[in-house]
Design a protein around this motif. Sequence first.
Motif, short mmCIF file in Angstrom:
data_model
loop_
_atom_site.label_atom_id
_atom_site.label_comp_id
_atom_site.label_asym_id
_atom_site.label_seq_id
_atom_site.Cartn_x
_atom_site.Cartn_y
_atom_site.Cartn_z
N GLN A 82 34.12 47.08 42.29
CA GLN A 82 35.51 47.32 41.52
C GLN A 82 36.35 46.17 41.65
O GLN A 82 36.99 45.91 40.76
N GLU A 83 36.26 45.54 43.04
CA GLU A 83 37.36 44.67 43.27
C GLU A 83 36.86 43.34 42.82
O GLU A 83 37.77 42.28 42.58
N ALA A 84 35.40 43.06 42.80
CA ALA A 84 35.12 41.80 42.36
C ALA A 84 35.36 41.33 40.98
O ALA A 84 35.72 42.17 39.93
N LYS A 85 35.72 40.10 40.85
CA LYS A 85 36.55 39.52 39.75
C LYS A 85 35.78 39.04 38.79
O LYS A 85 36.25 39.29 37.39
N THR A 86 34.46 38.66 38.79
CA THR A 86 33.36 38.56 37.66
C THR A 86 32.11 39.28 37.52
O THR A 86 31.75 39.93 38.74
N LEU A 87 31.46 39.28 36.73
CA LEU A 87 30.28 39.91 36.37
C LEU A 87 29.35 39.43 37.42
O LEU A 87 28.54 39.89 37.86
N PRO A 88 28.95 37.84 37.59
CA PRO A 88 28.11 37.39 38.39
C PRO A 88 28.28 37.85 39.81
O PRO A 88 27.57 38.19 40.73
N ALA A 89 29.42 37.80 40.15
CA ALA A 89 29.86 38.41 41.64
C ALA A 89 29.49 40.00 41.87
O ALA A 89 28.73 40.43 42.88
N ARG A 90 29.71 40.69 40.65
CA ARG A 90 29.17 42.07 40.60
C ARG A 90 27.68 42.19 40.84
O ARG A 90 27.04 43.06 41.69
N ILE A 91 27.14 41.50 39.82
CA ILE A 91 25.62 41.46 40.01
C ILE A 91 24.86 41.05 41.58
O ILE A 91 24.18 41.45 42.15
N ALA A 92 25.73 40.00 42.04
CA ALA A 92 25.19 39.44 43.28
C ALA A 92 25.35 40.78 44.28
O ALA A 92 24.36 40.93 45.23
N LEU A 93 26.29 41.51 44.19
CA LEU A 93 26.55 42.68 45.10
C LEU A 93 25.40 43.61 44.77
O LEU A 93 24.83 44.26 46.06
N LEU A 94 25.11 43.82 43.69
CA LEU A 94 24.00 44.95 43.65
C LEU A 94 22.68 44.26 44.23
O LEU A 94 22.02 45.13 44.59
N GLU A 95 22.44 42.89 43.88
CA GLU A 95 21.15 42.37 44.11
C GLU A 95 21.07 42.41 45.73
O GLU A 95 20.23 42.72 46.34
N GLU A 96 22.10 42.27 46.45
CA GLU A 96 22.35 42.55 47.88
C GLU A 96 22.04 43.69 48.40
O GLU A 96 21.11 43.95 49.65
N TRP A 97 22.41 44.68 47.92
CA TRP A 97 22.36 46.31 48.21
C TRP A 97 20.71 46.55 47.84
O TRP A 97 20.29 47.23 48.60
#
Length: 252
Positions: A107-122
Amino acid sequence: YLQRANPLPSLHKEFMHPSGGYSIVFNLGDKLLLDEQPIPEKIFLDGANTVSRKMGFSGYVEVLGIRFQVGGAYPFLGVPLSELRNQPTFLDALPKPGLQELQGRIQEAKTLPARIALLEEWLLNRLRIGQEPSDIIPASLALLLQGGWQKPMPELMQELPISQRQLERLYQAQVGMSPKQYTKLLRVEKARLAIKQLKDQSLTRVGTDLGYFDQSHFIREFKSVIQMTPHEYLKRNFRIPQEYVKAGKSFK
């Protein structure tokens, strides 16, 4: 990823038809409804469904999700998927504090690539502690897709190095349903797509082409999954050609 720039002025509904895959969905917008009921959690499942579900969107819409192929979620979730069949919640199958933290970071991530990176890490972290998938699942899925809904179970078992009971157990755990249920979804999905493309073919022809014994069998199986008859589905998706509208013509 789904985002709507302007809030919806009223409730919008969409059918989600089952195909055997699995999804984890993060709701970043206003409240969503599933089968007319509000989804209380911001993180929910759409997977191992054997019937169509109706999703309701309202207000500000922003959704981010992971869509797994058939059998692909098991190594990450690490629990028998049959326990989650037709369920929108995790049922304490995964550690909620970790998921809630992930939801907050997304929710706090500013960009879609940053959000996708969080999902991939998880996902990578889950994969390290998840369950080892069986090689039998992708092999059997390939055989089922190759033979379609018409491949008899005894013929399938001749090409696999395990018993039918063992295969059933593997499917319940790693696909979330039996091979028979999955092949039923395959055939109904073929029928649904064929109905959407109908021009001058009859519904009877669709059922015959897909190997149904008779029209009542076709109607019964289609409705058990899609929650409406083939005729009701045809009417719902029917669009009158523009030239007929301009000419002032109508037809049933």
